[in-house]
Design a protein around this motif. Structure first.
Motif, PDB file in Angstrom:
ATOM      1  N   ASN A 138      46.996  94.555  70.140  1.00 51.41           N
ATOM      2  CA  ASN A 138      45.851  94.620  70.802  1.00 51.41           C
ATOM      3  C   ASN A 138      44.976  94.120  69.884  1.00 51.41           C
ATOM      4  O   ASN A 138      45.105  94.006  68.586  1.00 51.41           O
ATOM      5  CB  ASN A 138      45.583  96.006  70.986  1.00 51.41           C
ATOM      6  CG  ASN A 138      46.182  96.829  72.530  1.00 51.41           C
ATOM      7  OD1 ASN A 138      46.528  96.320  73.324  1.00 51.41           O
ATOM      8  ND2 ASN A 138      46.487  98.100  72.409  1.00 51.41           N
ATOM      9  N   ALA A 180      41.750  97.015  72.727  1.00 54.19           N
ATOM     10  CA  ALA A 180      41.593  98.250  72.476  1.00 54.19           C
ATOM     11  C   ALA A 180      40.042  98.331  72.156  1.00 54.19           C
ATOM     12  O   ALA A 180      39.375  97.516  71.379  1.00 54.19           O
ATOM     13  CB  ALA A 180      42.357  98.987  71.618  1.00 54.19           C
ATOM     14  N   ILE A 199      42.023 101.509  76.239  1.00 59.06           N
ATOM     15  CA  ILE A 199      42.864 100.211  76.240  1.00 59.06           C
ATOM     16  C   ILE A 199      42.927  99.599  77.580  1.00 59.06           C
ATOM     17  O   ILE A 199      43.100  99.938  78.575  1.00 59.06           O
ATOM     18  CB  ILE A 199      44.322 100.869  76.008  1.00 59.06           C
ATOM     19  CG1 ILE A 199      44.547 101.854  74.829  1.00 59.06           C
ATOM     20  CG2 ILE A 199      45.490  99.767  76.109  1.00 59.06           C
ATOM     21  CD1 ILE A 199      44.541 101.123  73.558  1.00 59.06           C
TER      22      ILE A 199
END
Length: 303
Positions: free
Chosen positions: A11, A95, A109
């Motif tokens: 992420n 995120a 997320i």
């Protein structure tokens, strides 16, 4: 040198600094905003490689600038990314982290390419999995891929570690029976067992319920207090956390998992000492804002 394989998420983290978490319907101003590399899988892989383990990572990225940023980060740490592949449709995972003045966070997320990992991706990495000492996975990627990796690992005497995060209430029984070590925090332990973890007695009860589901070794991390362990039909204990002033708890749990795996003997005979090292590493992580940039290198632990 230990050989670790991590299956997990990548992420790009957007960190929003705020005084406190907003109330429903409330609009608040931020102090600051920052961008950093993250994802539980990526954090755990970087922690393992910085702990001194030869580490391979199985994951997926999008076809975007975020992917380039993350791949460059991995190369700087000499992380094996032969099995990090690209999805042409989904974007790299993201995120959004709300970080308050006390160092506590809440995280939103967007899975993106992380959710496109398949069983075929695991088969493509089969030789790497077979040659590992330990494999790690969590719940920011599809569970069928984790099940397949753990099947290959168990068939080849490779230790399996499951970090059941984000919290899930209905973990497949098949996966739990393939898990050597499960490592939830208190929230995740409650989701699995229904036991609210508040003290050592409740930790023992939660652990007994996870043992009954088929997992021999249970670790429960409880933030600034430390971590509890229970080995079925053997022993249990508690490792106190190192006392520090926390700035940001993001990636603390991931650092713990990565360092634990990198220091754990195959028969788990040094579990408690490996937990102490992992706890020390986590105590350094929380003193710096951000995820991957805050994960320490082995030499910083001064052990």
């Amino acid at each position: 040198m230990k050989k670790i394989v991590v299956l997990g998420s990548i992420n790009i983290d957007t960190i929003l600094n705020i005084t406190r978490l907003p109330l429903p319907g409330e609009t608040m101003a931020m102090h600051d905003r920052a961008i950093a590399g993250g994802g539980k899988g990526a954090n755990q892989a970087i922690a393992a490689v910085r702990a001194g383990a030869e580490t391979s990572f199985i994951s997926k990225i999008g076809q975007d600038h975020a992917a380039d940023f993350m791949l460059n980060t991995f190369r700087e740490d000499n992380l094996d990314i032969d099995h990090v592949t690209m999805d042409e449709k989904a974007g790299t995972g993201k995120a959004y982290i709300l970080l308050d003045d006390k160092g506590q966070n809440s995280i939103l997320i967007y899975g993106g390419a992380n959710q496109t990992i398949t069983v075929d991706d695991i088969h493509n990495a089969e030789a790497t999995i077979k040659g590992a000492d330990c494999v790690i996975s969590e719940f920011e990627t599809p569970i069928p891929a984790t099940v397949e990796m753990f099947k290959i690992a168990k068939a080849n005497n490779v230790v399996t570690i499951l970090n059941p995060a984000p919290a899930k209430t209905n973990i497949p029984e098949e996966l739990l029976k393939l898990t050597d070590i499960i490592a939830p925090n208190e929230t995740e332990a409650e989701a699995i067992t229904g036991v609210k973890v508040v003290d050592e007695d409740s930790m023992e009860l939660a652990a007994s319920k996870m043992h009954a589901l088929g997992v021999k070794t249970v670790l429960i991390t409880v933030g600034s207090k430390g971590s509890f362990y229970s080995i079925e039909s053997d022993k249990s204990g508690f490792v106190n956390a190192f006392k520090v002033n926390a700035v940001d708890t993001t990636a603390a749990g991931d650092t713990f998992i990565g360092y634990l795996a990198a220091n754990l003997e195959h028969d788990l005979s040094n579990l408690e000492s490996a937990m102490i090292i992992a706890s020390k590493a986590s105590s350094l992580t929380v003193q710096t804002q951000g995820a991957q940039n805050s994960i320490p290198y082995k030499k910083q632990l001064n052990l």
